[in-house]
Scaffold this motif. Structure first.
Motif, mmCIF file in Angstrom:
data_model
loop_
_atom_site.group_PDB
_atom_site.id
_atom_site.type_symbol
_atom_site.label_atom_id
_atom_site.label_comp_id
_atom_site.label_asym_id
_atom_site.label_seq_id
_atom_site.Cartn_x
_atom_site.Cartn_y
_atom_site.Cartn_z
ATOM 1 N N PHE A 147 0.851 -1.186 0.000
ATOM 2 C CA PHE A 147 0.000 0.000 0.000
ATOM 3 C C PHE A 147 0.890 1.241 0.000
ATOM 4 O O PHE A 147 1.744 1.397 0.873
ATOM 5 C CB PHE A 147 -0.894 0.018 1.238
ATOM 6 C CG PHE A 147 -2.057 -0.922 1.176
ATOM 7 C CD1 PHE A 147 -3.300 -0.496 0.720
ATOM 8 C CD2 PHE A 147 -1.922 -2.251 1.566
ATOM 9 C CE1 PHE A 147 -4.377 -1.360 0.659
ATOM 10 C CE2 PHE A 147 -2.991 -3.124 1.510
ATOM 11 C CZ PHE A 147 -4.216 -2.687 1.056
ATOM 12 N N VAL A 148 0.693 2.093 -0.980
ATOM 13 C CA VAL A 148 1.363 3.389 -1.032
ATOM 14 C C VAL A 148 0.337 4.426 -0.610
ATOM 15 O O VAL A 148 -0.693 4.595 -1.262
ATOM 16 C CB VAL A 148 1.886 3.693 -2.450
ATOM 17 C CG1 VAL A 148 2.522 5.082 -2.505
ATOM 18 C CG2 VAL A 148 2.883 2.632 -2.887
ATOM 19 N N THR A 149 0.587 5.105 0.520
ATOM 20 C CA THR A 149 -0.376 6.066 1.058
ATOM 21 C C THR A 149 0.250 7.447 1.189
ATOM 22 O O THR A 149 1.465 7.619 1.059
ATOM 23 C CB THR A 149 -0.900 5.620 2.439
ATOM 24 O OG1 THR A 149 0.031 6.024 3.465
ATOM 25 C CG2 THR A 149 -1.107 4.122 2.504
ATOM 26 N N SER A 150 -0.594 8.409 1.485
ATOM 27 C CA SER A 150 -0.124 9.778 1.676
ATOM 28 C C SER A 150 0.716 9.927 2.938
ATOM 29 O O SER A 150 1.396 10.941 3.125
ATOM 30 C CB SER A 150 -1.311 10.736 1.718
ATOM 31 O OG SER A 150 -2.249 10.347 2.712
ATOM 32 N N GLU A 151 0.701 8.903 3.807
ATOM 33 C CA GLU A 151 1.493 8.932 5.035
ATOM 34 C C GLU A 151 2.728 8.042 4.945
ATOM 35 O O GLU A 151 3.504 7.967 5.909
ATOM 36 C CB GLU A 151 0.627 8.497 6.224
ATOM 37 C CG GLU A 151 -0.573 9.386 6.485
ATOM 38 C CD GLU A 151 -0.168 10.794 6.899
ATOM 39 O OE1 GLU A 151 0.869 10.948 7.566
ATOM 40 O OE2 GLU A 151 -0.891 11.742 6.536
ATOM 41 N N GLY A 152 2.903 7.348 3.819
ATOM 42 C CA GLY A 152 4.023 6.424 3.666
ATOM 43 C C GLY A 152 3.529 5.075 3.162
ATOM 44 O O GLY A 152 2.346 4.902 2.863
ATOM 45 N N ASP A 153 4.436 4.128 3.065
ATOM 46 C CA ASP A 153 4.113 2.818 2.505
ATOM 47 C C ASP A 153 4.112 1.741 3.589
ATOM 48 O O ASP A 153 4.882 1.803 4.550
ATOM 49 C CB ASP A 153 5.128 2.414 1.438
ATOM 50 C CG ASP A 153 5.270 3.444 0.329
ATOM 51 O OD1 ASP A 153 4.409 4.350 0.251
ATOM 52 O OD2 ASP A 153 6.241 3.344 -0.444
ATOM 53 N N ASP A 183 5.207 1.294 11.256
ATOM 54 C CA ASP A 183 5.372 2.668 11.715
ATOM 55 C C ASP A 183 4.452 3.615 10.952
ATOM 56 O O ASP A 183 3.965 4.610 11.506
ATOM 57 C CB ASP A 183 6.823 3.115 11.587
ATOM 58 C CG ASP A 183 7.351 3.024 10.164
ATOM 59 O OD1 ASP A 183 7.026 2.050 9.452
ATOM 60 O OD2 ASP A 183 8.107 3.926 9.747
ATOM 61 N N VAL A 184 4.191 3.298 9.678
ATOM 62 C CA VAL A 184 3.270 4.112 8.890
ATOM 63 C C VAL A 184 1.837 3.932 9.385
ATOM 64 O O VAL A 184 1.084 4.900 9.512
ATOM 65 C CB VAL A 184 3.369 3.751 7.390
ATOM 66 C CG1 VAL A 184 2.299 4.472 6.576
ATOM 67 C CG2 VAL A 184 4.757 4.083 6.860
ATOM 68 N N VAL A 185 1.460 2.695 9.684
ATOM 69 C CA VAL A 185 0.128 2.436 10.242
ATOM 70 C C VAL A 185 -0.037 3.179 11.560
ATOM 71 O O VAL A 185 -1.087 3.775 11.833
ATOM 72 C CB VAL A 185 -0.107 0.926 10.429
ATOM 73 C CG1 VAL A 185 -1.454 0.665 11.088
ATOM 74 C CG2 VAL A 185 -0.027 0.199 9.083
ATOM 75 N N PRO A 212 -7.396 14.049 4.715
ATOM 76 C CA PRO A 212 -7.594 12.692 4.196
ATOM 77 C C PRO A 212 -6.303 11.891 4.119
ATOM 78 O O PRO A 212 -5.259 12.397 3.695
ATOM 79 C CB PRO A 212 -8.175 12.942 2.801
ATOM 80 C CG PRO A 212 -8.856 14.267 2.906
ATOM 81 C CD PRO A 212 -7.986 15.075 3.828
ATOM 82 N N VAL A 213 -6.388 10.633 4.552
ATOM 83 C CA VAL A 213 -5.277 9.692 4.417
ATOM 84 C C VAL A 213 -5.561 8.857 3.180
ATOM 85 O O VAL A 213 -6.418 7.968 3.195
ATOM 86 C CB VAL A 213 -5.128 8.809 5.659
ATOM 87 C CG1 VAL A 213 -3.976 7.818 5.464
ATOM 88 C CG2 VAL A 213 -4.885 9.660 6.901
ATOM 89 N N LEU A 214 -4.865 9.153 2.099
ATOM 90 C CA LEU A 214 -5.156 8.583 0.790
ATOM 91 C C LEU A 214 -4.350 7.312 0.524
ATOM 92 O O LEU A 214 -3.153 7.262 0.795
ATOM 93 C CB LEU A 214 -4.837 9.611 -0.297
ATOM 94 C CG LEU A 214 -5.081 9.206 -1.749
ATOM 95 C CD1 LEU A 214 -6.565 9.052 -2.025
ATOM 96 C CD2 LEU A 214 -4.456 10.238 -2.691
#
Length: 205
Positions: free
Chosen positions: A42-48, A171-173, A195-197
């Motif tokens: 998962f690549v998210t706006s907060e990291g992977d 750590d991203v979660v 939003p966390v995308l």
């Protein structure tokens, strides 16, 4: 409280938010897909972060999840419910809080997965969100950010099907679980104020 059109899971000391969905069996995803890849990035706006899934423990659930990944269903969705010290939930809404269409629900496999030695709802595990109907899970999932024993299947309760866990980027979660939340879209609480995308979700061979 009005009925809201999204899938949910029990919340400690809170009212449930139920979803309306027709219940029928999933038949589109096949075992070959589940065997082809056991990890999803998962690549998210907060990291992977990366999750590993277990087709030997919950085969129908894993097939269902991986088919959504393959179909790019999760790309552009958000983590729409975030509760620190409980869980983070996503997979159902885009950034404008429009609910994405889903395939038919998948049969509940929580008890079977545990009987095969699968994980309980402990920190870092991946489970399916659903309505009060145990056979209503479709695309939405959640990641436990604490040990949530009350979500585990028992002889008296179907509980929630755990079908994988985070194996990289916890750590991203943990960063996601800590974002400020409040009201947004159809939600009166627990929605990230920024939003966390989920930019993309892809199979890792």
């Amino acid at each position: 409280m009005a009925i809201s059109p999204f899938r949910t899971l029990p919340m400690p000391r809170r009212a449930l938010l139920a979803a309306g969905a027709t219940a029928c069996l999933l038949s589109l995803a096949g075992p070959a897909l589940a065997q082809a890849a056991s990890k999803v990035k998962f690549v998210t706006s907060e990291g992977d972060f990366v999750v590993e899934v277990y087709p030997d423990k919950a085969p129908k659930t894993v097939e269902n999840f991986l088919q959504y990944v393959k179909d790019k269903h999760y790309d552009g969705t958000i983590f729409h419910r975030v509760i620190n010290n409980f869980m983070v939930q996503g997979g159902g809404f885009d950034a404008s809080y429009a609910q994405k269409p889903t395939r038919a629900p998948v049969l509940h496999e929580g008890r079977e997965a545990l009987a095969k030695g699968g994980d309980k709802n402990v920190v870092g595990t991946l489970a399916m969100a659903r309505t009060s109907d145990p056979n209503s899970a479709s695309s939405q999932f959640f990641i436990n950010v604490k040990d949530n024993d009350f979500l585990n299947p028992t002889a008296q309760s179907h509980g929630y099907t755990v079908f994988g866990k985070v194996v990289g980027g916890m750590d991203v979660v943990n960063k996601i679980k800590s974002v400020p939340t409040g009201a947004a879209g159809p939600f009166r609480s627990d929605a990230p104020q920024t939003p966390v995308l989920i930019k993309s979700a892809s199979l890792v061979n």
